[in-house]
Scaffold this active site. Structure first.
Site, PDB file in Angstrom:
ATOM      1  N   THR A  13       0.828  -1.213   0.000  1.00 10.80           N
ATOM      2  CA  THR A  13       0.000   0.000   0.000  1.00 10.80           C
ATOM      3  C   THR A  13       0.864   1.265   0.000  1.00 10.80           C
ATOM      4  O   THR A  13       0.464   2.281  -0.564  1.00 10.80           O
ATOM      5  CB  THR A  13      -0.971   0.045   1.201  1.00 10.80           C
ATOM      6  OG1 THR A  13      -0.225   0.096   2.412  1.00 10.80           O
ATOM      7  CG2 THR A  13      -1.909  -1.144   1.195  1.00 10.80           C
ATOM      8  N   LEU A  94      18.965  -5.677   5.146  1.00 10.96           N
ATOM      9  CA  LEU A  94      19.872  -5.605   3.984  1.00 10.96           C
ATOM     10  C   LEU A  94      21.314  -5.883   4.395  1.00 10.96           C
ATOM     11  O   LEU A  94      21.742  -5.492   5.481  1.00 10.96           O
ATOM     12  CB  LEU A  94      19.771  -4.210   3.358  1.00 10.96           C
ATOM     13  CG  LEU A  94      18.502  -3.954   2.560  1.00 10.96           C
ATOM     14  CD1 LEU A  94      18.321  -2.469   2.298  1.00 10.96           C
ATOM     15  CD2 LEU A  94      18.495  -4.741   1.251  1.00 10.96           C
ATOM     16  N   HIS A 110       8.713   3.431   8.649  1.00 11.39           N
ATOM     17  CA  HIS A 110       8.467   2.579   9.814  1.00 11.39           C
ATOM     18  C   HIS A 110       7.176   3.043  10.505  1.00 11.39           C
ATOM     19  O   HIS A 110       6.980   4.243  10.694  1.00 11.39           O
ATOM     20  CB  HIS A 110       9.647   2.646  10.797  1.00 11.39           C
ATOM     21  CG  HIS A 110       9.458   1.756  11.967  1.00 11.39           C
ATOM     22  ND1 HIS A 110       9.642   0.391  11.901  1.00 11.39           N
ATOM     23  CD2 HIS A 110       9.023   2.026  13.228  1.00 11.39           C
ATOM     24  CE1 HIS A 110       9.354  -0.145  13.071  1.00 11.39           C
ATOM     25  NE2 HIS A 110       8.983   0.822  13.897  1.00 11.39           N
ATOM     26  N   GLU A 148      23.544   0.979   9.119  1.00  8.65           N
ATOM     27  CA  GLU A 148      23.830  -0.443   9.380  1.00  8.65           C
ATOM     28  C   GLU A 148      22.938  -1.032  10.476  1.00  8.65           C
ATOM     29  O   GLU A 148      22.808  -2.250  10.582  1.00  8.65           O
ATOM     30  CB  GLU A 148      25.312  -0.637   9.736  1.00  8.65           C
ATOM     31  CG  GLU A 148      26.268  -0.547   8.548  1.00  8.65           C
ATOM     32  CD  GLU A 148      26.501   0.885   8.055  1.00  8.65           C
ATOM     33  OE1 GLU A 148      26.081   1.852   8.745  1.00  8.65           O
ATOM     34  OE2 GLU A 148      27.086   1.029   6.953  1.00  8.65           O
ATOM     35  N   ASP A 151      16.491   0.479  12.106  1.00 11.69           N
ATOM     36  CA  ASP A 151      15.704   1.688  12.408  1.00 11.69           C
ATOM     37  C   ASP A 151      16.514   2.745  13.170  1.00 11.69           C
ATOM     38  O   ASP A 151      15.957   3.508  13.969  1.00 11.69           O
ATOM     39  CB  ASP A 151      14.436   1.329  13.228  1.00 11.69           C
ATOM     40  CG  ASP A 151      13.548   0.320  12.513  1.00 11.69           C
ATOM     41  OD1 ASP A 151      13.505   0.340  11.270  1.00 11.69           O
ATOM     42  OD2 ASP A 151      12.895  -0.474  13.205  1.00 11.69           O
ATOM     43  N   GLU A 181       1.638   7.207   7.116  1.00  8.30           N
ATOM     44  CA  GLU A 181       2.590   6.606   6.178  1.00  8.30           C
ATOM     45  C   GLU A 181       2.380   7.072   4.730  1.00  8.30           C
ATOM     46  O   GLU A 181       3.325   7.472   4.046  1.00  8.30           O
ATOM     47  CB  GLU A 181       2.484   5.074   6.224  1.00  8.30           C
ATOM     48  CG  GLU A 181       2.856   4.502   7.572  1.00  8.30           C
ATOM     49  CD  GLU A 181       2.899   2.983   7.553  1.00  8.30           C
ATOM     50  OE1 GLU A 181       3.455   2.401   6.630  1.00  8.30           O
ATOM     51  OE2 GLU A 181       2.362   2.380   8.494  1.00  8.30           O
TER      52      GLU A 181
HETATM   53  C1  GAR Z   1       3.824  -0.738   6.637  1.00 12.79           C
HETATM   54  O1  GAR Z   1       3.037  -0.418   7.737  1.00 12.79           O
HETATM   55  C2  GAR Z   1       5.276  -0.357   6.900  1.00 12.79           C
HETATM   56  O2  GAR Z   1       5.414   0.815   7.629  1.00 12.79           O
HETATM   57  C3  GAR Z   1       5.727  -1.565   7.687  1.00 12.79           C
HETATM   58  O3  GAR Z   1       5.136  -2.664   7.029  1.00 12.79           O
HETATM   59  C4  GAR Z   1       3.904  -2.253   6.439  1.00 12.79           C
HETATM   60  C5  GAR Z   1       3.907  -2.642   4.971  1.00 12.79           C
HETATM   61  O4  GAR Z   1       2.653  -2.369   4.376  1.00 12.79           O
HETATM   62  N1  GAR Z   1       7.153  -1.636   7.736  1.00 12.79           N
HETATM   63  C6  GAR Z   1       7.824  -2.055   8.814  1.00 12.79           C
HETATM   64  O5  GAR Z   1       7.275  -2.469   9.820  1.00 12.79           O
HETATM   65  C7  GAR Z   1       9.335  -2.002   8.693  1.00 12.79           C
HETATM   66  N2  GAR Z   1       9.950  -2.147   9.966  1.00 12.79           N
HETATM   67  P1  GAR Z   1       2.516  -2.208   2.793  1.00 12.79           P
HETATM   68  O6  GAR Z   1       3.195  -3.430   2.149  1.00 12.79           O
HETATM   69  O7  GAR Z   1       1.033  -2.222   2.567  1.00 12.79           O
HETATM   70  O8  GAR Z   1       3.172  -0.915   2.382  1.00 12.79           O
END
Ligand code: GAR
Length: 208
Positions: A13, A94, A110, A148, A151, A181
């Site tokens: 998304t 990564l 995040h 590295e 978060d 987000e």
């Molecule tokens: C999102 O909420 C993103 O912030 C989180 O995974 C979800 C992916 O949703 N990422 C993390 O938790 C990274 N630590 P999406 O595939 O619908 O964008």
């Protein structure tokens, strides 16, 4: 024109929010030239294909070690002539050789206000479960440069979201996505495309 590679693992998304922002013209001078997933079944790949964007599936388990995986990722990024790498729900840590090669050119979204509810084990729905367990009243999302650590890189932009009494992890996850987000990720990409993100002394700032 800023060429972007978006790395995904799931629903995509956030990728969709960036595709839509480029289509609507709220993000300009930027183009997604490649979407890479570590999972063949990620719906994000379907979203990319629908938008006519090239896709690749590069899985760590198909490589001898993490360094070789890093080299394969680098080759894909170079072929796509990508100058910015966006982690949008990408759940693989990564390899160090990849992160150091692209330092200052990788960003991550995040789903919390870093430094709260982040680091190892904090991803996706788990973040919102922990937020509700702790009973905090404000959460949100963060876009940061990737270093590295997990978060730990310089924070570029954050947006707060208030918790409601009847929130469940799913409800909260959706609201954090909608209110934070999908708003800040395109904003940061547009700012980078226009040279408005400055990194100095390991701190990032956005020039308004
Ligand atoms: C999102 O909420 C993103 O912030 C989180 O995974 C979800 C992916 O949703 N990422 C993390 O938790 C990274 N630590 P999406 O595939 O619908 O964008």
């Amino acid at each position: 024109m800023l060429n972007i590679a978006v790395l995904v693992s799931g629903g995509g998304t956030n990728l969709q929010a960036v595709i839509d922002a480029i289509d609507k013209g709220t993000v300009t001078d930027a183009k997604i030239t490649l979407v890479i997933s570590n999972r063949t079944d990620a719906y994000a790949l379907t979203r990319a294909a629908k938008a006519g964007i090239e896709t690749a599936c590069i899985r760590p388990k198909d490589y001898f070690d993490r360094e070789e995986y890093g080299r394969a990722m680098t080759e894909a990024i170079e072929d796509a002539k990508a100058e910015l790498i966006v982690l949008a729900g990408f759940l693989v840590v990564l390899p160090g050789n990849f992160v150091s090669k692209y330092k200052g050119r990788i960003i991550n979204i995040h789903p919390s206000l870093i430094p709260s509810f982040c680091g190892d084990g904090f991803y996706g729905l788990k973040v919102h479960e922990k937020v509700l367990e702790r009973g905090v009243k404000v959460t949100g999302a963060t876009v940061h440069f990737v270093d590295e650590g997990t978060d730990t890189g310089p924070i570029i932009m954050q947006k707060a979201v208030y918790i409601k009494n009847d929130d469940t992890p799913d409800i909260l996850q959706k609201r954090v996505m909608e209110e934070a987000e999908w708003v800040i990720l395109p904003k940061v990409i547009d700012a980078i495309a226009h040279g408005r993100v400055v990194l100095k002394d390991n701190k990032a700032s956005v020039i308004e």
